[in-house]
Scaffold this active site. Sequence first.
Site, mmCIF file in Angstrom:
data_model
loop_
_atom_site.group_PDB
_atom_site.id
_atom_site.type_symbol
_atom_site.label_atom_id
_atom_site.label_comp_id
_atom_site.label_asym_id
_atom_site.label_seq_id
_atom_site.Cartn_x
_atom_site.Cartn_y
_atom_site.Cartn_z
ATOM 1 N N LYS A 1 -90.578 44.415 28.362
ATOM 2 C CA LYS A 1 -91.587 44.123 27.340
ATOM 3 C C LYS A 1 -92.713 43.350 28.004
ATOM 4 O O LYS A 1 -92.541 42.204 28.423
ATOM 5 C CB LYS A 1 -91.003 43.321 26.186
ATOM 6 C CG LYS A 1 -91.974 43.201 25.013
ATOM 7 C CD LYS A 1 -91.364 42.484 23.848
ATOM 8 C CE LYS A 1 -92.295 42.567 22.640
ATOM 9 N NZ LYS A 1 -93.676 42.098 22.944
ATOM 10 N N LEU A 2 -93.864 43.967 28.102
ATOM 11 C CA LEU A 2 -94.994 43.380 28.803
ATOM 12 C C LEU A 2 -95.762 42.439 27.882
ATOM 13 O O LEU A 2 -95.978 42.735 26.703
ATOM 14 C CB LEU A 2 -95.914 44.483 29.320
ATOM 15 C CG LEU A 2 -95.284 45.399 30.373
ATOM 16 C CD1 LEU A 2 -96.151 46.626 30.607
ATOM 17 C CD2 LEU A 2 -95.049 44.647 31.668
#
Length: 280
Positions: free
Chosen positions: A27-28
């Site tokens: 998850k950026l």
Amino acid sequence: MFISPMLLQYSKNNEPFNKPNHISELKLDGFRLIVSNMDKLRLYTRHNNLVTNRFPELFECPLPAGTIIDGELIVEDPEGKPDFEALQARFQSKKNKTPVSFCAFDIIKYKGIDVYGLPLMKRKEILEESFMGSQHYKKVKTFEGNAIDYFNLVSQHGLEGIVIKYKNSLYEINKRSWSWQKVINWTYVDVYISGYRKNEFGLLISIDDATNGLKRNVGIVEFGVLPHHKEALRSVKKRLIYKEDANFAYMEPLIKARIKTRNWTKNGMLRSPVFCEFLI
């Protein structure tokens, strides 16, 4: 052409899980971005704000005409990790030229054909074919191993978390789906309740400053405070108020609470803190 993106649910108890026919992705920590290359290139935030002209480095788009992809816009720090504050600074200032990268994780339309009704792994194959990676256009890697181990590794490196996705999930436009579940690497902090906002709800929070022993403000908690928490606070807060102004009432810092936060900002504030519980 804007398409409202598919949204995620939080996993139960914010815990990673291993389940057949699921994949994981990093998850950026950035901004959700829809890149639409129909008659011409357009960049949209998840709330349908057109931001194309803010990011000229994305003008050299490798996507074929008629293609729309979904992903995250990030700024990388010197270690290659997403730097949300740097991205905010870039977004808020026209003079800031810090380079951004768009990291694609899904495809909605390919060469004029809708593909959102195909299973996720088929869309991944199409996404892989849709463009070659470049300095500013990249693809999010898929992890097919143990999601629990992957989350632990991500946490050890101080990254935001992971997303666990069902392999056969369709792309559900403008819906929040349990087919995609996020697990956040929260940081937990014990704080003092040092006041509250008068008009719109928010609790002022502070910690002990290690340099001088005084209380230091670290933000405002707006989320996670349930009705019974508010009622408990309402019964004692008037006795603790020692000063007020037009916007805030300031309290003696005698009530402690535990909050969770995405991380600390560079100026020592808590980013997006969420109330967990009072401490006795």
